[in-house]
Design an enzyme around this catalytic site. Structure first.
Site, PDB file in Angstrom:
ATOM      1  N   GLU A  58       0.860  -1.187   0.000  1.00  0.00           N
ATOM      2  CA  GLU A  58       0.000   0.000   0.000  1.00  0.00           C
ATOM      3  C   GLU A  58       0.891   1.229   0.000  1.00  0.00           C
ATOM      4  O   GLU A  58       1.771   1.373   0.857  1.00  0.00           O
ATOM      5  CB  GLU A  58      -0.931   0.029   1.220  1.00  0.00           C
ATOM      6  CG  GLU A  58      -1.782   1.294   1.197  1.00  0.00           C
ATOM      7  CD  GLU A  58      -2.825   1.385   2.296  1.00  0.00           C
ATOM      8  OE1 GLU A  58      -3.106   0.365   2.946  1.00  0.00           O
ATOM      9  OE2 GLU A  58      -3.341   2.500   2.497  1.00  0.00           O
ATOM     10  N   ASP A 133      -2.186  11.941  -2.863  1.00  0.00           N
ATOM     11  CA  ASP A 133      -2.253  13.413  -2.826  1.00  0.00           C
ATOM     12  C   ASP A 133      -2.763  13.930  -4.169  1.00  0.00           C
ATOM     13  O   ASP A 133      -2.190  13.615  -5.209  1.00  0.00           O
ATOM     14  CB  ASP A 133      -0.862  13.996  -2.531  1.00  0.00           C
ATOM     15  CG  ASP A 133      -0.446  13.729  -1.093  1.00  0.00           C
ATOM     16  OD1 ASP A 133      -1.218  14.068  -0.181  1.00  0.00           O
ATOM     17  OD2 ASP A 133       0.633  13.141  -0.889  1.00  0.00           O
ATOM     18  N   LYS A 137      -3.786  21.840  -8.254  1.00  0.00           N
ATOM     19  CA  LYS A 137      -3.404  22.993  -9.090  1.00  0.00           C
ATOM     20  C   LYS A 137      -2.706  22.519 -10.359  1.00  0.00           C
ATOM     21  O   LYS A 137      -1.870  21.605 -10.287  1.00  0.00           O
ATOM     22  CB  LYS A 137      -2.467  23.924  -8.320  1.00  0.00           C
ATOM     23  CG  LYS A 137      -3.162  24.670  -7.221  1.00  0.00           C
ATOM     24  CD  LYS A 137      -2.252  25.725  -6.632  1.00  0.00           C
ATOM     25  CE  LYS A 137      -2.952  26.376  -5.456  1.00  0.00           C
ATOM     26  NZ  LYS A 137      -2.012  26.879  -4.468  1.00  0.00           N
ATOM     27  N   ASP A 169     -11.046  11.030  -4.415  1.00  0.00           N
ATOM     28  CA  ASP A 169     -12.266  11.846  -4.387  1.00  0.00           C
ATOM     29  C   ASP A 169     -12.112  13.056  -5.321  1.00  0.00           C
ATOM     30  O   ASP A 169     -12.930  13.960  -5.286  1.00  0.00           O
ATOM     31  CB  ASP A 169     -12.561  12.321  -2.951  1.00  0.00           C
ATOM     32  CG  ASP A 169     -11.432  13.153  -2.371  1.00  0.00           C
ATOM     33  OD1 ASP A 169     -10.256  12.798  -2.579  1.00  0.00           O
ATOM     34  OD2 ASP A 169     -11.702  14.179  -1.708  1.00  0.00           O
TER      35      ASP A 169
HETATM   36  C1  LIG Z   1      -3.875  12.281   0.752  1.00  0.00           C
HETATM   37  S1  LIG Z   1      -2.959  11.253   1.812  1.00  0.00           S
HETATM   38  C2  LIG Z   1      -3.979   9.775   1.928  1.00  0.00           C
HETATM   39  C3  LIG Z   1      -3.619   8.914   3.089  1.00  0.00           C
HETATM   40  C4  LIG Z   1      -4.463   7.650   3.261  1.00  0.00           C
HETATM   41  N1  LIG Z   1      -4.282   6.740   2.140  1.00  0.00           N
HETATM   42  C5  LIG Z   1      -5.907   8.006   3.437  1.00  0.00           C
HETATM   43  O1  LIG Z   1      -6.696   7.766   2.483  1.00  0.00           O
HETATM   44  O2  LIG Z   1      -6.265   8.510   4.502  1.00  0.00           O
HETATM   45  C6  LIG Z   1      -1.639  10.699   0.784  1.00  0.00           C
HETATM   46  C7  LIG Z   1      -0.520  10.097   1.566  1.00  0.00           C
HETATM   47  O3  LIG Z   1       0.457   9.598   0.663  1.00  0.00           O
HETATM   48  C8  LIG Z   1       1.732   9.845   1.193  1.00  0.00           C
HETATM   49  N2  LIG Z   1       2.660   9.875   0.059  1.00  0.00           N
HETATM   50  C9  LIG Z   1       2.609  10.656  -1.032  1.00  0.00           C
HETATM   51  N3  LIG Z   1       3.604  10.388  -1.875  1.00  0.00           N
HETATM   52  C10 LIG Z   1       4.327   9.393  -1.304  1.00  0.00           C
HETATM   53  C11 LIG Z   1       5.487   8.706  -1.686  1.00  0.00           C
HETATM   54  N4  LIG Z   1       6.126   8.976  -2.836  1.00  0.00           N
HETATM   55  N5  LIG Z   1       5.965   7.749  -0.865  1.00  0.00           N
HETATM   56  C12 LIG Z   1       5.333   7.466   0.306  1.00  0.00           C
HETATM   57  N6  LIG Z   1       4.220   8.096   0.727  1.00  0.00           N
HETATM   58  C13 LIG Z   1       3.723   9.048  -0.066  1.00  0.00           C
HETATM   59  C14 LIG Z   1       1.602  11.173   1.915  1.00  0.00           C
HETATM   60  O4  LIG Z   1       2.580  11.340   2.919  1.00  0.00           O
HETATM   61  C15 LIG Z   1       0.190  11.066   2.489  1.00  0.00           C
HETATM   62  O5  LIG Z   1       0.197  10.554   3.801  1.00  0.00           O
END
Ligand SMILES: C[S@@+](CC[C@H](N)C(=O)[O-])C[C@H]1O[C@@H](n2cnc3c(N)ncnc32)[C@H](O)[C@@H]1O
Length: 233
Positions: A58, A133, A137, A169
């Site tokens: 994941e 994420d 933008k 979303d």
């Molecule tokens: C918008 S959050 C969603 C978190 C979780 N999946 C949820 O739905 O609650 C996206 C997460 O991906 C992590 N993330 C983004 N790019 C990443 C990367 N290249 N390697 C590891 N984690 C990453 C961020 O730190 C963040 O915690």
């Protein structure tokens, strides 16, 4: 555009946020047992988990509640959660300990590099990317995780018959994900478009925030063409 993700573009911003006492304690006491350090070296799943069960990764598990619940409900599968956000790592470590999960390990590092350097070819049974994420933008779209360059790196690591399960979303990101997956002839989308009725994914905290904003949740499930085998490479 080159076919590998540019190493100077990060798909995340390291969010500041104090570690709670529980998270700090979990990191101090549980890291050795449940965190796999980043190394430029391929993982040996048999050594890590002590079995040959299918391995699912994941990417970006956030606070990890859904991750722990999925691992708890599927003890016959192994999970590797990858996340850069340290409070989330601490929280998931404490859940692993509480639920006594021997089938879930964490890599606290950039998933782009982990996939490239640590995941063996043809080894993953599944990949979960829940609410990556969104980078809404226009000038930031290049920072989105699910883009052709990343899938190019990821796909050879997935077994034939293995899957990628994504949810978001953000409508515009959902469209991008569908489009990117369509560009790979090795991928098959059984629903042809968005997926309905997977059913077993627990809600995540980012999902709940999206729902509060009246965003529609879209899920995408694709499979790598070919017949799934149980062999572990
Ligand atoms: C918008 S959050 C969603 C978190 C979780 N999946 C949820 O739905 O609650 C996206 C997460 O991906 C992590 N993330 C983004 N790019 C990443 C990367 N290249 N390697 C590891 N984690 C990453 C961020 O730190 C963040 O915690």
């Amino acid at each position: 555009m080159t076919d590998t993700i540019r190493s100077d573009i990060r798909t995340y911003v390291l969010r500041t946020g104090r570690l709670s006492k529980l998270q700090k304690n979990a990191i101090l006491t549980l890291s050795e047992s449940f965190i796999i350090p980043f190394r430029e070296e391929l993982l040996n799943y048999r050594t890590i988990f002590g079995n040959n069960n299918p391995v699912i990764t994941e990417i970006g598990f956030g606070m990890g509640d859904a991750t722990a619940e999925i691992a708890d409900n599927n003890r016959d599968k192994n999970y590797i959660g990858i996340e850069v956000h340290t409070p989330g790592v601490g929280k998931l470590l404490s859940r692993i300990d509480k639920l006594k999960l021997s089938n879930l390990k964490i890599i606290n590092y950039d998933a782009v590099q982990v996939i490239r350097s640590m995941i063996p070819l043809d080894s993953l049974f599944g990949v979960h990317i829940f609410f990556p994420d969104p980078w809404p933008k226009k000038k930031h779209i290049k920072r989105r995780l699910i883009q052709k360059t990343f899938i190019n790196d990821l796909l050879p690591k997935i077994k034939k018959g293995g899957y990628i399960y994504a949810a978001t979303d953000w409508e515009n990101y959902a469209d991008q994900i569908l489009k990117v997956f369509k560009e790979f002839t090795e991928l098959y989308n059984p629903s042809e478009s968005y997926t309905k009725g997977i059913g077993w994914r627990p809600d995540t905290s980012f999902e709940r925030k999206g729902i509060e904003k009246n965003h529609t949740i879209r899920e995408i499930w694709v499979e790598k063409k070919g017949r799934l085998t149980n062999e572990i490479s």
